[in-house]
Scaffold this motif. Structure first.
Motif, mmCIF file in Angstrom:
data_model
loop_
_atom_site.group_PDB
_atom_site.id
_atom_site.type_symbol
_atom_site.label_atom_id
_atom_site.label_comp_id
_atom_site.label_asym_id
_atom_site.label_seq_id
_atom_site.Cartn_x
_atom_site.Cartn_y
_atom_site.Cartn_z
ATOM 1 N N SER A 2 -31.521 21.180 -24.662
ATOM 2 C CA SER A 2 -30.342 20.337 -25.149
ATOM 3 C C SER A 2 -29.061 20.932 -24.493
ATOM 4 C CB SER A 2 -30.156 20.852 -26.748
ATOM 5 O OG SER A 2 -31.266 20.404 -27.376
ATOM 6 N N THR A 5 -28.930 18.762 -21.444
ATOM 7 C CA THR A 5 -28.250 17.528 -21.604
ATOM 8 C C THR A 5 -27.083 17.432 -21.840
ATOM 9 O OG1 THR A 5 -30.365 16.756 -22.941
ATOM 10 C CG2 THR A 5 -28.533 15.653 -23.180
ATOM 11 N N TYR A 9 -24.117 15.583 -19.241
ATOM 12 C CA TYR A 9 -23.046 14.631 -19.795
ATOM 13 C C TYR A 9 -21.792 15.026 -19.176
ATOM 14 C CZ TYR A 9 -20.192 12.791 -23.533
ATOM 15 O OH TYR A 9 -19.200 12.211 -24.039
ATOM 16 N N CYS A 24 -27.216 9.895 -20.552
ATOM 17 C CA CYS A 24 -27.368 11.077 -21.569
ATOM 18 C C CYS A 24 -27.831 10.725 -22.700
ATOM 19 C CB CYS A 24 -26.550 12.231 -21.424
ATOM 20 S SG CYS A 24 -26.398 12.911 -19.691
ATOM 21 N N LEU A 109 -28.285 15.629 -31.577
ATOM 22 C CA LEU A 109 -29.383 15.401 -30.226
ATOM 23 C C LEU A 109 -30.647 15.012 -30.955
ATOM 24 C CD1 LEU A 109 -27.804 18.030 -29.105
ATOM 25 C CD2 LEU A 109 -28.364 16.904 -27.074
ATOM 26 N N GLY A 112 -34.295 14.992 -26.646
ATOM 27 C CA GLY A 112 -33.361 15.142 -25.399
ATOM 28 C C GLY A 112 -32.305 14.093 -24.988
ATOM 29 N N LYS A 113 -31.863 13.542 -26.068
ATOM 30 C CA LYS A 113 -30.710 12.319 -25.738
ATOM 31 C C LYS A 113 -29.437 12.741 -27.008
ATOM 32 C CE LYS A 113 -32.469 9.757 -22.347
ATOM 33 N NZ LYS A 113 -31.549 9.750 -21.169
#
Length: 131
Positions: A2, A5, A9, A24, A109, A112-113
């Motif tokens: 996290s 990510t 971003y 992301c 999240l 992972g996005k």
């Protein structure tokens, strides 16, 4: 993961890389801003970012990222170092004014996005600095 990510971003943000930011995001992404309307989806977010890149040149520094133990929530605190490039709607006229603002973002999240980002800053402080 996290933290990676969120860092990716914001690294893309600092590079002015809209596609990198969108990469992301989850397909079910929503964007909330403390002084604006919710944007649903990647396309609306990319349009918003393109507008922001026209009106502002910003770099984020002093980044601190915090992630929940389960990795589904995160927060980031940072300093916005900006230049006001083009007048944005009914806001004060732009003529290259510089500004520095404390700000932050809250994230949700999944896999992972980023599914949600909510951004906070003090609009009145920004207006005072550019007026």
């Amino acid at each position: 993961m996290s933290t990676d990510t969120i860092r990716a971003y914001y690294n893309a943000f600092n590079a002015g890389d809209i596609n990198g930011m969108v990469d992301c995001l989850s397909d079910a992404f929503v964007h909330d801003v403390n002084e604006g309307q919710r944007r649903d989806g990647k396309a609306a977010f990319a349009d918003f970012c393109a507008h922001m890149n026209r009106c502002y040149k910003e770099t984020l520094t002093d980044m601190v990222i915090m992630v929940s133990e389960d990795g589904t929530r995160a927060a980031a605190e940072f300093t916005v170092n900006g230049t006001y490039l083009e007048t944005d709607g009914s806001l004060p006229k732009a003529h290259g004014q510089s500004y520095v603002l404390p700000a932050g973002g809250f994230f949700t999240l999944e896999d992972g996005k980023i599914t949600r980002v909510t951004t906070y800053y003090n609009l009145n402080d920004w207006i005072r600095q550019v007026s």
